[in-house]
Design a protein around this motif. Structure first.
Motif, PDB file in Angstrom:
ATOM      1  N   GLU A  10      -2.466  -9.483  -1.292  1.00 21.38           N
ATOM      2  CA  GLU A  10      -2.073 -10.873  -1.064  1.00 21.38           C
ATOM      3  C   GLU A  10      -2.807 -11.486   0.120  1.00 21.38           C
ATOM      4  O   GLU A  10      -2.899 -12.714   0.237  1.00 21.38           O
ATOM      5  N   VAL A  11      -3.335 -10.638   1.017  1.00 22.67           N
ATOM      6  CA  VAL A  11      -3.941 -11.177   2.241  1.00 22.67           C
ATOM      7  C   VAL A  11      -5.370 -10.679   2.496  1.00 22.67           C
ATOM      8  O   VAL A  11      -6.040 -11.188   3.396  1.00 22.67           O
ATOM      9  N   ILE A  12      -5.829  -9.691   1.725  1.00 23.28           N
ATOM     10  CA  ILE A  12      -7.189  -9.193   1.944  1.00 23.28           C
ATOM     11  C   ILE A  12      -7.913  -8.961   0.629  1.00 23.28           C
ATOM     12  O   ILE A  12      -7.288  -8.839  -0.438  1.00 23.28           O
ATOM     13  N   ASP A  13      -9.235  -8.906   0.720  1.00 30.37           N
ATOM     14  CA  ASP A  13     -10.075  -8.428  -0.365  1.00 30.37           C
ATOM     15  C   ASP A  13     -10.958  -7.329   0.217  1.00 30.37           C
ATOM     16  O   ASP A  13     -11.111  -7.229   1.445  1.00 30.37           O
ATOM     17  N   ILE A  14     -11.518  -6.490  -0.634  1.00 34.15           N
ATOM     18  CA  ILE A  14     -12.360  -5.384  -0.171  1.00 34.15           C
ATOM     19  C   ILE A  14     -13.651  -5.361  -0.984  1.00 34.15           C
ATOM     20  O   ILE A  14     -13.615  -5.353  -2.220  1.00 34.15           O
ATOM     21  N   LYS A  15     -14.767  -5.355  -0.283  1.00 35.52           N
ATOM     22  CA  LYS A  15     -16.085  -5.373  -0.916  1.00 35.52           C
ATOM     23  C   LYS A  15     -16.730  -4.000  -0.839  1.00 35.52           C
ATOM     24  O   LYS A  15     -16.774  -3.381   0.222  1.00 35.52           O
ATOM     25  N   HIS A  16     -17.242  -3.534  -1.974  1.00 34.80           N
ATOM     26  CA  HIS A  16     -17.935  -2.248  -2.020  1.00 34.80           C
ATOM     27  C   HIS A  16     -19.223  -2.289  -1.194  1.00 34.80           C
ATOM     28  O   HIS A  16     -19.845  -3.341  -1.017  1.00 34.80           O
TER      29      HIS A  16
END
Length: 387
Positions: A10-16
């Motif tokens: 809900e508050v973060i995204d994660i990039k490979h």
């Protein structure tokens, strides 16, 4: 203070990270290629000095990290996954590369989560347990952005309160990091003197010392096994370990604590399998695991001298393994080394002794700070302790 539960997604995204090409890996250069091994078990960036991997090829510019960027570990080579999901921060611009097996954390809602608070949240036991629980793989453990984003955490609704919590915890980490730098500088001073005297042969009185075939008068060139004895470490299955104060050394350093010792201080431990050539000085009784070699006997050199002697040999070049890197002890024992006169050896010890006494004192201070921080962290992150 009101606390709320939310999924990290809900508050973060994660990039490979990027799949950097192995043919451009180097032992020195401008850009450090980060890996899961650059994360401490408790979180935080773990720099490896001359053991770092660098990259000399072309790469997309978005994978060059900026100061303050946050990365999480997506793959752990140890089945208990002590660093899986752990976070560390980038300390400077244009130096570190975002490699695969690491995820770049990007905050998508700054009104609900503070970056400093999030960093400690990602190094908390509750979150880490969720990551390990959803990980795949038996020996090598993997997680993914989707799995991390499914983790449920509790946070203060007020972001300014989150900032206060992060600020308190970062105060401890700042002192610990400063202590780490002090220790590195102290060790470097001893290493530089060792190289000056025993590698470059610019020792006291060298101008008047006769040298034949690279051996100064009063010195000897001998096989390493005549100066010290390397011994394989001991088995200690996880289920047999009983909590205590004796450090358990593996190939990468301290892996835990046991209630019994197998070797006496002072000692030297180096990685035998898996990770090779990490040579460590030990100033307390310890248990060397079977993934290590330890010095069973100092025949003609002191522990201080042996530390830098083995580091100078670059032990990882003696890999005798095929699938699993393994240090060939017999080959190492056969290596010829220069041994100085007893007088010069004692002079080096007299220089090194107060340095390592300072290191021991600073290390003790840092351990106390870590203990205090680790006691505070769960209480602050759960709301049990107010600020």
């Amino acid at each position: 203070m009101k606390w709320v539960s939310l999924k990290l997604g809900e508050v973060i995204d994660i990039k490979h990270g990027y799949a950097f090409k192995s043919e451009f890996f180097t032992d020195s250069g401008l850009y450090i290629l980060l890996s899961p091994g650059n994360c401490h078990e408790e979180g935080g960036l773990k720099l490896k000095g001359d053991k770092e991997k660098f990259y000399s090829g072309e790469f997309p510019p978005e994978y060059l990290m900026s100061e303050g960027d946050m990365l999480v570990v997506m793959t752990d080579l140890i089945n208990t996954a002590p660093i899986l999901g752990g976070a560390f921060m980038i300390p400077e611009n244009n130096r570190f590369l975002h490699n695969q097996r690491l995820g770049l954390v990007q905050i998508t809602d700054v009104m609900r989560i503070d970056k400093g608070f999030l960093y400690y949240l990602l190094n908390s036991h509750n979150y880490r347990a969720q990551v390990r629980g959803s990980a795949s793989g038996a020996t090598v453990r993997h997680t993914a952005p989707t799995r991390i984003k499914e983790c449920v955490v509790r946070v203060p609704r007020d972001v300014s309160y989150q900032k206060k919590v992060g600020s308190i915890l970062s105060f401890y980490d700042a002192i610990i990091e400063n202590n780490r730098r002090r220790i590195a500088l102290l060790e470097e001073s001893a290493r530089l003197l060792y190289r000056e005297w025993f590698v470059h042969l610019r020792f006291p009185g060298h101008e008047h010392t006769h040298i034949i075939d690279g051996v100064p008068k009063g010195w000897e060139r001998v096989a390493l096994e005549s100066t010290l004895v390397l011994q394989r470490g001991f088995d200690l299955p996880t289920q047999s370990r009983e909590e205590g104060t004796v450090p358990i050394y593996g190939s990468t350093g301290i892996l835990g604590y046991h209630n019994k010792a197998k070797a006496c201080a002072p000692g030297i431990v180096t990685g035998r399998s898996g990770t090779l050539g990490e040579v460590q000085y030990v100033d307390e009784d310890y248990w060397p695991l079977n993934t290590t070699l330890w010095i069973k006997e100092f025949k003609r050199v002191s522990p201080f001298f042996a530390l830098f002697l083995l580091r100078e040999l670059d032990l990882k070049q003696f890999n005798g393994g095929s699938s699993v890197p393994t240090l060939d002890r017999k080959t190492v024992h056969r290596q010829n080394v220069l041994i100085p006169s007893p007088v010069l050896g004692r002079a080096f010890d007299e220089f090194a002794l107060p340095i390592f006494a300072q290191i021991k004192n600073i290390t003790s201070q840092s351990e106390k700070l870590r203990t205090a921080r680790d006691l505070l962290l769960p209480r602050l992150l759960s709301g049990e302790l107010a600020v």
